[in-house]
Design a protein around this motif. Structure first.
Motif, PDB file in Angstrom:
ATOM      1  N   UNK A 103       0.823  -1.218   0.000  1.00  0.00           N
ATOM      2  CA  UNK A 103       0.000   0.000   0.000  1.00  0.00           C
ATOM      3  C   UNK A 103       0.854   1.264   0.000  1.00  0.00           C
ATOM      4  N   UNK A 104       2.156   1.116   0.268  1.00  0.00           N
ATOM      5  CA  UNK A 104       3.025   2.287   0.349  1.00  0.00           C
ATOM      6  C   UNK A 104       3.800   2.506  -0.953  1.00  0.00           C
ATOM      7  N   UNK A 105       3.437   1.766  -1.982  1.00  0.00           N
ATOM      8  CA  UNK A 105       3.991   1.928  -3.340  1.00  0.00           C
ATOM      9  C   UNK A 105       5.510   1.871  -3.391  1.00  0.00           C
ATOM     10  N   UNK A 106       6.095   0.836  -2.781  1.00  0.00           N
ATOM     11  CA  UNK A 106       7.522   0.628  -2.983  1.00  0.00           C
ATOM     12  C   UNK A 106       7.779   0.125  -4.401  1.00  0.00           C
ATOM     13  N   UNK A 107       6.815  -0.629  -4.943  1.00  0.00           N
ATOM     14  CA  UNK A 107       6.950  -1.056  -6.337  1.00  0.00           C
ATOM     15  C   UNK A 107       6.667   0.166  -7.203  1.00  0.00           C
ATOM     16  N   UNK A 108       7.598   0.522  -8.101  1.00  0.00           N
ATOM     17  CA  UNK A 108       7.470   1.821  -8.770  1.00  0.00           C
ATOM     18  C   UNK A 108       6.506   1.828  -9.947  1.00  0.00           C
ATOM     19  N   UNK A 109       5.979   3.023 -10.219  1.00  0.00           N
ATOM     20  CA  UNK A 109       5.235   3.288 -11.448  1.00  0.00           C
ATOM     21  C   UNK A 109       5.878   4.513 -12.045  1.00  0.00           C
ATOM     22  N   UNK A 143      -3.909   4.293   5.856  1.00  0.00           N
ATOM     23  CA  UNK A 143      -3.341   2.955   5.749  1.00  0.00           C
ATOM     24  C   UNK A 143      -1.932   2.744   6.259  1.00  0.00           C
ATOM     25  N   UNK A 199       8.417   6.257   5.408  1.00  0.00           N
ATOM     26  CA  UNK A 199       7.471   6.126   4.289  1.00  0.00           C
ATOM     27  C   UNK A 199       6.212   5.384   4.713  1.00  0.00           C
ATOM     28  N   UNK A 200       6.393   4.344   5.499  1.00  0.00           N
ATOM     29  CA  UNK A 200       5.224   3.571   5.932  1.00  0.00           C
ATOM     30  C   UNK A 200       4.366   4.431   6.860  1.00  0.00           C
ATOM     31  N   UNK A 205       2.707   7.349   4.531  1.00  0.00           N
ATOM     32  CA  UNK A 205       1.778   6.776   3.547  1.00  0.00           C
ATOM     33  C   UNK A 205       1.774   7.560   2.228  1.00  0.00           C
ATOM     34  N   UNK A 253       5.001  10.460  -1.483  1.00  0.00           N
ATOM     35  CA  UNK A 253       6.229   9.952  -2.094  1.00  0.00           C
ATOM     36  C   UNK A 253       6.298  10.370  -3.563  1.00  0.00           C
ATOM     37  N   UNK A 262      11.248   6.693  -4.685  1.00  0.00           N
ATOM     38  CA  UNK A 262      11.087   5.287  -5.071  1.00  0.00           C
ATOM     39  C   UNK A 262      12.388   4.736  -5.636  1.00  0.00           C
ATOM     40  N   UNK A 319      14.839   1.878  -3.934  1.00  0.00           N
ATOM     41  CA  UNK A 319      15.173   0.637  -4.647  1.00  0.00           C
ATOM     42  C   UNK A 319      16.691   0.449  -4.712  1.00  0.00           C
ATOM     43  N   UNK A 372      16.221  -0.829 -13.855  1.00  0.00           N
ATOM     44  CA  UNK A 372      15.128   0.027 -13.351  1.00  0.00           C
ATOM     45  C   UNK A 372      15.220   1.418 -13.971  1.00  0.00           C
ATOM     46  N   UNK A 390       9.176   3.793 -19.807  1.00  0.00           N
ATOM     47  CA  UNK A 390       7.778   3.930 -19.394  1.00  0.00           C
ATOM     48  C   UNK A 390       7.320   5.378 -19.519  1.00  0.00           C
TER      49      UNK A 390
END
Lengths: 173, 264
Positions: free
Chosen positions: A36-42, B49, B101-102, B105, B108, B113, B117, B145, B152
């Protein structure tokens, strides 16, 4: 063994990252359960629809003995200055507001399609905005509060503003 | 010749710089933004969340976590990821960033990101001990990445009617959050220039993956263009953290190009 695990883990994350770029709704819902914290990037920055409007959060109050509303007051966010190319602490608050409003907009679209008119008011983004607005200081005799999200475009004389969302009235205290 | 050790070190130090700036910025806004009236208050983030283990982190606790993260980021920039103290700094920074970050929420961005990574890849490459294979894998991951991000972004713009019409940058410059009044006026006065700028951005991003096939000189040129692009974004749009997070991955991209391109 360690190298094999490293390869597996990084390959899995990269593969998931690739799939995440494809905007597949079922995938996005599934991933959101674990991330839910969007560590997977977009990585689609400012596309396909670039962010061109500024979002402002405003509210007005109504007193105990009055049926008249106060003037609209803005929830003040930190502004940036000429050093923002290196130092820009204002970006967090502005991004948070954008995240909540965008989230609400996406919920509104889904709610329209699903014919679920209450979905927006019950969404976490809307509730987050309510909590933010209700925590803002007002006049001590205020009994209820209403907020609005205003979209502003342009600079100086070219600036235009229009409300994109107006909430119902919430009781304070 | 680019070594994987150099590539990882540059990516790691740049990510420390990017995240370190973000941590210091959050320290400055902590009381206001994370306090009862801010967008990252406990009331709001619990609704949005945040995980249970961070829900009761007070502003005071967050200050300690951010301060530790800030020190770790400075150590990471100075020492790099290979010494014992450096590796500890990277691990500490990663944990700080994850907790914040958690807890936060929202708020970001792509720079955070990418930098996170990179830190994660370094974390598993250098801990508990250094491994040349793991380091090489981490470099491939980071470079991939980076290439994925530009591809993208470029494709998303190329299929966008707004960007294809050449008004994407004009629209962004018209905003207060990411725009500049002066640039907005110039682009309005010279729409052909605005259109050209849009298409140059789309072209750069869409062709970025070709560094994997290009001769060395062209790859280096693309990476330099990328740096100028991010410098421009920082100056015109306030995307300061991107200036470190993304160009920091370029040595990893150069390493991959060196391995893959038949023209190097």
């Amino acid at each position: 063994m360690r190298e094999a695990l490293t390869l597996l883990l990084l390959a899995a994350i990269f593969a998931a990252s690739v799939v995440n770029q494809l905007s597949i709704q079922r995938w996005a819902i599934w991933v959101a359960r674990f991330d839910p914290w969007t560590f997977l990037p977009f990585w689609a920055f400012f596309a396909p629809n670039p962010a061109f409007a500024d979002i402002h959060l405003v509210f007005r109050d109504r007193g105990i003995a009055s049926t008249a509303w106060t003037e609209w007051t803005e929830v003040q966010l930190r502004s940036s200055n000429g050093w923002r190319w290196l130092w820009n602490p204002s970006r967090y608050e502005h991004k948070a507001l954008h995240d909540m409003v965008n989230g609400m907009a996406m919920t509104a679209e889904a709610a329209k399609a699903a014919n679920a008119p209450n979905a927006v008011e019950l969404s976490s983004c809307h509730l987050g905005l309510v909590a933010w607005v209700m925590a803002s200081p007002g006049i001590h005799t205020s009994q209820s509060r209403q907020f609005a999200v205003v979209q502003v475009v342009g600079h100086g004389r070219e600036r235009t503003a229009h409300p994109v969302f107006v909430s119902r009235e919430y009781t304070l205290g | 010749m680019v070594s994987p050790e150099l590539a990882l070190s540059v990516a790691g130090r740049a990510s420390c710089a990017s995240l370190g700036i973000g941590i210091l910025e959050q320290l400055v806004i902590l009381n206001r933004a994370f306090g009862a009236e801010g967008p990252f208050s406990l009331a709001i983030t619990n609704v949005m969340g945040s995980a249970k283990f961070v829900r009761n982190l007070s502003v005071k606790s967050l200050r300690y976590i951010l301060a530790v993260g800030a020190i770790a980021s400075i150590l990471g920039v100075v020492l790099g990821p290979y010494s014992l103290l450096g590796r500890s700094a990277f691990a500490t920074l990663l944990v700080s960033v994850l907790i914040i970050r958690i807890r936060r929420v929202m708020g970001t961005d792509g720079a955070e990101q990418m930098a996170t990574l990179v830190l994660f890849a370094i974390f598993i490459a250098v801990l508990p001990s250094l491994s040349k294979t793991a380091i090489t894998l981490a470099v491939w991951f980071i470079g991939s990445q980076s290439i994925l991000s530009y591809a993208t972004a470029g494709i998303a713009k190329a299929i966008s009617p707004t960007w294809r019409a050449g008004v994407g940058i004009s629209l962004i410059m018209g905003s207060e959050a990411h725009g500049q009044p002066f640039i907005s006026v110039v682009l309005a006065r010279f729409p052909v220039f605005a259109k050209l700028l849009c298409w140059l951005v789309v072209l750069f991003e869409c062709t970025f993956p070709l560094v994997l096939l290009a001769p060395e000189a062209i790859t280096i040129s693309m990476l330099l263009i990328g740096f100028v692009f991010h410098l421009g974004c920082a100056i015109s749009m306030g995307l300061n953290a991107f200036l470190f997070a993304f160009p920091g991955t370029y040595v990893c991209v150069a390493y991959i190009a060196q391995q893959m391109s038949p023209n190097w």
